[in-house]
Design a protein around this motif. Structure first.
Motif, PDB file in Angstrom:
ATOM      1  N   SER A  21       0.844  -1.151  -0.024  1.00 44.45           N
ATOM      2  CA  SER A  21       0.099  -0.077  -0.049  1.00 44.45           C
ATOM      3  C   SER A  21       0.777   1.276  -0.003  1.00 44.45           C
ATOM      4  CB  SER A  21      -1.008  -0.023   1.158  1.00 44.45           C
ATOM      5  OG  SER A  21      -1.670  -1.086   1.336  1.00 44.45           O
ATOM      6  N   CYS A  22       0.490   2.498  -0.696  1.00 43.65           N
ATOM      7  CA  CYS A  22       0.869   3.719  -0.459  1.00 43.65           C
ATOM      8  C   CYS A  22       0.074   4.681  -0.149  1.00 43.65           C
ATOM      9  CB  CYS A  22       1.799   3.758  -1.949  1.00 43.65           C
ATOM     10  SG  CYS A  22       2.492   5.508  -1.966  1.00 43.65           S
ATOM     11  N   ALA A  23       0.016   5.265   0.869  1.00 45.26           N
ATOM     12  CA  ALA A  23      -0.767   6.334   1.186  1.00 45.26           C
ATOM     13  C   ALA A  23      -0.236   7.768   0.770  1.00 45.26           C
ATOM     14  CB  ALA A  23      -0.874   6.366   2.544  1.00 45.26           C
ATOM     15  N   THR A  71      -5.948   1.548  -7.361  1.00 43.81           N
ATOM     16  CA  THR A  71      -6.002   2.642  -6.506  1.00 43.81           C
ATOM     17  C   THR A  71      -7.326   2.775  -5.857  1.00 43.81           C
ATOM     18  OG1 THR A  71      -6.883   4.060  -8.554  1.00 43.81           O
ATOM     19  CG2 THR A  71      -4.459   4.106  -8.232  1.00 43.81           C
ATOM     20  N   ASP A  72      -7.313   3.309  -4.847  1.00 38.96           N
ATOM     21  CA  ASP A  72      -8.462   3.601  -4.166  1.00 38.96           C
ATOM     22  C   ASP A  72      -8.544   5.336  -4.149  1.00 38.96           C
ATOM     23  OD1 ASP A  72     -10.676   4.358  -2.363  1.00 38.96           O
ATOM     24  OD2 ASP A  72     -10.399   2.446  -1.230  1.00 38.96           O
ATOM     25  N   ASN A  73      -9.365   6.122  -4.780  1.00 35.50           N
ATOM     26  CA  ASN A  73      -9.273   7.444  -4.820  1.00 35.50           C
ATOM     27  C   ASN A  73      -9.850   8.027  -3.382  1.00 35.50           C
ATOM     28  OD1 ASN A  73      -7.895   7.433  -7.378  1.00 35.50           O
ATOM     29  ND2 ASN A  73      -9.909   8.105  -8.428  1.00 35.50           N
ATOM     30  N   ALA A  74     -10.802   7.403  -2.834  1.00 39.30           N
ATOM     31  CA  ALA A  74     -11.408   7.765  -1.757  1.00 39.30           C
ATOM     32  C   ALA A  74     -10.467   7.863  -0.368  1.00 39.30           C
ATOM     33  CB  ALA A  74     -12.425   7.163  -1.322  1.00 39.30           C
ATOM     34  N   LYS A  75      -9.439   6.938  -0.634  1.00 38.42           N
ATOM     35  CA  LYS A  75      -8.285   6.781   0.445  1.00 38.42           C
ATOM     36  C   LYS A  75      -6.887   7.141  -0.095  1.00 38.42           C
ATOM     37  CE  LYS A  75     -10.306   2.653   2.667  1.00 38.42           C
ATOM     38  NZ  LYS A  75     -10.215   1.403   2.987  1.00 38.42           N
ATOM     39  N   ASN A  76      -6.882   7.979  -1.360  1.00 32.83           N
ATOM     40  CA  ASN A  76      -5.791   8.700  -1.624  1.00 32.83           C
ATOM     41  C   ASN A  76      -4.623   7.500  -1.623  1.00 32.83           C
ATOM     42  OD1 ASN A  76      -6.914  10.789  -2.004  1.00 32.83           O
ATOM     43  ND2 ASN A  76      -5.819  12.048  -0.926  1.00 32.83           N
ATOM     44  N   THR A  77      -4.799   6.123  -1.928  1.00 35.78           N
ATOM     45  CA  THR A  77      -3.921   4.913  -1.934  1.00 35.78           C
ATOM     46  C   THR A  77      -3.734   4.297  -3.194  1.00 35.78           C
ATOM     47  OG1 THR A  77      -4.497   4.944   0.749  1.00 35.78           O
ATOM     48  CG2 THR A  77      -3.493   2.851  -0.601  1.00 35.78           C
ATOM     49  N   VAL A  78      -2.618   3.764  -3.280  1.00 37.02           N
ATOM     50  CA  VAL A  78      -2.269   3.097  -4.385  1.00 37.02           C
ATOM     51  C   VAL A  78      -1.917   1.622  -3.890  1.00 37.02           C
ATOM     52  CG1 VAL A  78       0.109   4.091  -4.753  1.00 37.02           C
ATOM     53  CG2 VAL A  78      -0.999   2.608  -6.549  1.00 37.02           C
TER      54      VAL A  78
END
Length: 114
Positions: A21-23, A71-78
């Motif tokens: 994960s990458c926030a 990606t999860d745009n809501a969590k700003n995470t790739v």
């Protein structure tokens, strides 16, 4: 200021799986292409997966069919889902904002034992 924080690395046996994960913070995540790089000891950092603004994906030949970037745009995470891991996947993995070269997180170590 853009900040990237990678997590999820570890020690796994060959054939196993990990999800990295990458926030990201300090940027508008949804309008940036993202990538995952890796750097093995004594080798140059290489791009293994990328995802465009439109969320289309590309992979290095060495990981195609085994790794999946999302990606999860809501969590700003790739994320980087890594399956069927091989000893040659051992490296420090970094995420990147492709439009911002030189901006790196601390990386996360992935070690695959044979």
């Amino acid at each position: 200021q853009v900040r990237l924080v990678e997590s999820g690395g570890g020690l796994v046996q060959a054939g196993g799986s990990l999800r990295l994960s990458c926030a990201a913070s300090g940027m508008i995540f949804s309008i940036n292409a993202m990538g995952w790089y890796r750097q093995a000891p004594g080798k140059q950092r290489e791009l293994v997966a990328s995802i465009s603004i439109g969320r289309s994906t590309n992979y290095a030949d060495s990981v195609k069919g085994r790794f999946t970037i999302s990606t999860d745009n809501a969590k700003n995470t790739v994320y980087l889902q890594m399956n069927s891991l091989k000893p040659e996947d051992t490296a420090v993995y970094y995420c990147s904002v492709l439009s911002m070269p030189g901006v790196w997180g601390q990386g996360t170590q992935v070690t695959v034992s044979s």
